[in-house]
Design an enzyme around this catalytic site. Structure first.
Site, short mmCIF file in Angstrom:
data_model
loop_
_atom_site.label_atom_id
_atom_site.label_comp_id
_atom_site.label_asym_id
_atom_site.label_seq_id
_atom_site.Cartn_x
_atom_site.Cartn_y
_atom_site.Cartn_z
N SER A 170 0.88 -1.17 0.00
CA SER A 170 0.00 0.00 0.00
C SER A 170 0.92 1.23 0.00
O SER A 170 2.13 1.10 0.25
CB SER A 170 -0.89 -0.01 1.24
OG SER A 170 -0.07 0.18 2.38
N GLY A 226 -9.35 -5.51 3.89
CA GLY A 226 -9.35 -6.52 2.83
C GLY A 226 -9.28 -5.95 1.42
O GLY A 226 -9.18 -6.72 0.46
N ALA A 227 -9.28 -4.62 1.27
CA ALA A 227 -9.23 -4.03 -0.08
C ALA A 227 -7.95 -4.44 -0.80
O ALA A 227 -7.97 -4.87 -1.95
CB ALA A 227 -9.30 -2.50 0.01
N GLY A 228 -6.83 -4.34 -0.07
CA GLY A 228 -5.55 -4.69 -0.67
C GLY A 228 -5.49 -6.18 -1.01
O GLY A 228 -4.88 -6.58 -2.00
N ASP A 229 -6.13 -6.99 -0.18
CA ASP A 229 -6.13 -8.45 -0.42
C ASP A 229 -6.95 -8.78 -1.67
O ASP A 229 -6.51 -9.55 -2.52
CB ASP A 229 -6.73 -9.19 0.78
CG ASP A 229 -6.11 -8.76 2.09
OD1 ASP A 229 -4.92 -8.41 2.08
OD2 ASP A 229 -6.82 -8.76 3.11
N ASN A 256 -7.99 -3.41 -9.06
CA ASN A 256 -8.72 -2.22 -8.60
C ASN A 256 -10.23 -2.49 -8.52
O ASN A 256 -10.92 -2.03 -7.60
CB ASN A 256 -8.50 -1.05 -9.57
CG ASN A 256 -7.13 -0.41 -9.40
OD1 ASN A 256 -6.42 -0.70 -8.45
ND2 ASN A 256 -6.77 0.45 -10.34
#
Ligand SMILES: Nc1ncnc2c1ncn2[C@@H]1O[C@H](COP(=O)(O)OP(=O)(O)OP(=O)(O)O)[C@@H](O)[C@H]1O
Ligand SMILES: O[C@H]1[C@H](O)[C@@H](O)[C@H](O)[C@@H](O)[C@H]1O
Length: 350
Positions: A197, A247-250, A274
């Site tokens: 990130s 969890g967005a990055g996952d 994305n």
């Protein structure tokens, strides 16, 4: 701008018999406790491995998952973890109202309040995999674990959070160390992708790392950037109403890997990242992806691949891929449980 990334996993040999594109995911499941104004708002299944396998399973990409939990693990999951009876499951508390944490993360302050066992090389099957994902959350991935992964997988993607997190011995607060001091640095020239990130990217030298592997830096609502050798590409975001960033990055990493194993070019795979990241921030816990949406995404990915194979791309071609994926997001509906949680839910505007 063309990126010349690490070779993608093996491609189909005939149109009718796709090869076994097996992905190995390594990282512990955990329990996420979301806290706001001193009260627990939600308790959910967490761990990068759980969010990633959700994206891969929903996209019909076959994967094997190695994860350890304690006797208290209470979720029914598609990929059974190794249960360590004498341990409890890793737990993270996420505080949404403690301001900016020590690493400048404005979303939430994370504390690891219990930790299950590390994942050892012997826990990982000896078979070969097309793609490996080292996605620990609580320090469970050891240097020797990553070494085994790079030996048995054609390409390995690593989430930097698996390598640089350290935990305060008193309250478990998550802190980060520089990647060069992480104990993993000597293995990194053997990996294909490193995801960080924008907060975590401050703990590595992107200029140095981009010559060793393909570096992807995610930046919340602003999308992501890809760095490889002398190329740098900005990949646009999708508009989302953020409820919980967990969890967005996952899910992003899940989408990226789905794109790569499907044979998309790296910027297109990152756009798919994305896409899945943006859906995830609209939910508390794991999003349940709508089947119609998934079908549309599959069709768009195939269409995009065909375009690439026929070399009929032009300068703004990613804009078109983005525009065609955007309406697919709107067929996504919440399950009743998620809707109920959203009523009392968090709203974390950045
Ligand atoms: N508010 C948002 N609106 C739209 N897309 C978002 C938003 N937040 C995240 N995303 C998407 O998800 C991707 C990953 O998000 P982010 O950069 O916050 O990762 P992260 O900090 O690793 O996430 P986390 O640690 O919360 O799992 C972003 O690159 C973006 O594509
Ligand atoms: O479930 C979440 C998620 O997997 C995040 O990626 C990680 O940063 C958190 O530590 C974890 O609790």
């Amino acid at each position: 701008m063309t990126l010349n990334p690490p070779p993608p996993p093996s491609q189909p040999t005939t149109p009718h018999s796709p090869p076994n594109r097996r992905v190995l995911i390594v990282g512990n499941y955990c329990h996420d406790v979301l806290i706001q104004n001193g009260s627990v708002v939600a308790e959910t299944l967490g761990g990068a491995a759980s969010f990633i396998s959700n994206v891969l399973d929903s996209s019909s990409v076959s994967c094997e998952l190695v994860s350890k939990v304690g006797r208290d693990f209470r979720y029914e999951v598609t990929h059974s973890p190794i249960v360590v009876p004498e341990k409890v499951t890793t737990v993270f508390e996420a505080y949404f109202d403690l301001g900016i944490d020590v690493i400048g993360h404005a979303d939430r302050v994370l504390k690891r309040v219990s930790a299950c066992d590390p994942i050892l090389p012997s826990d990982i099957p000896d078979s070969r995999f097309d793609f490996g994902m080292a996605v620990g959350v609580g320090g469970e991935i050891l240097p020797e674990t990553l070494e085994k992964m790079v030996e048995i997988c054609d390409v390995v993607a690593v989430d930097i959070q698996a390598l640089i997190r350290v935990f305060d011995p008193v309250d478990g607060s998550v802190k980060l160390v520089d990647l060069r001091e992480s104990g993993f640095f000597h293995i990194l020239h053997r990996i294909g992708y490193l995801k960080a990130s924008s907060d975590e990217a401050l703990f590595m030298d992107v200029e140095q790392m981009k010559h060793m592997c393909c570096v992807v830096v995610t930046n919340g609502e602003k999308g992501c950037r890809i760095y490889h050798k002398d190329d740098e590409t900005m990949v646009p975001p999708f508009v989302a109403k953020q409820v919980d960033p967990t969890g967005a990055g996952d899910s992003y990493l899940g989408g990226l890997v789905v794109g790569l194993v499907e044979g998309l070019a790296v910027p297109d795979a990152a756009l798919l990242g994305n896409f899945f990241g943006s859906i995830t921030v609209e939910h508390i816990g794991q999003p349940k992806f709508d089947l119609m949406m998934l079908q549309r995404v599959k069709e768009e990915v195939q269409r995009r691949k065909k375009q690439r194979n026929l070399s009929i791309n032009h300068k703004n071609d990613q804009e078109e891929f983005h525009a065609r994926l955007t309406p697919a997001r709107f067929s996504c509906v919440d399950s009743p449980v998620q809707t109920e949680l959203l009523v009392n839910g968090l709203s974390c505007d950045r």
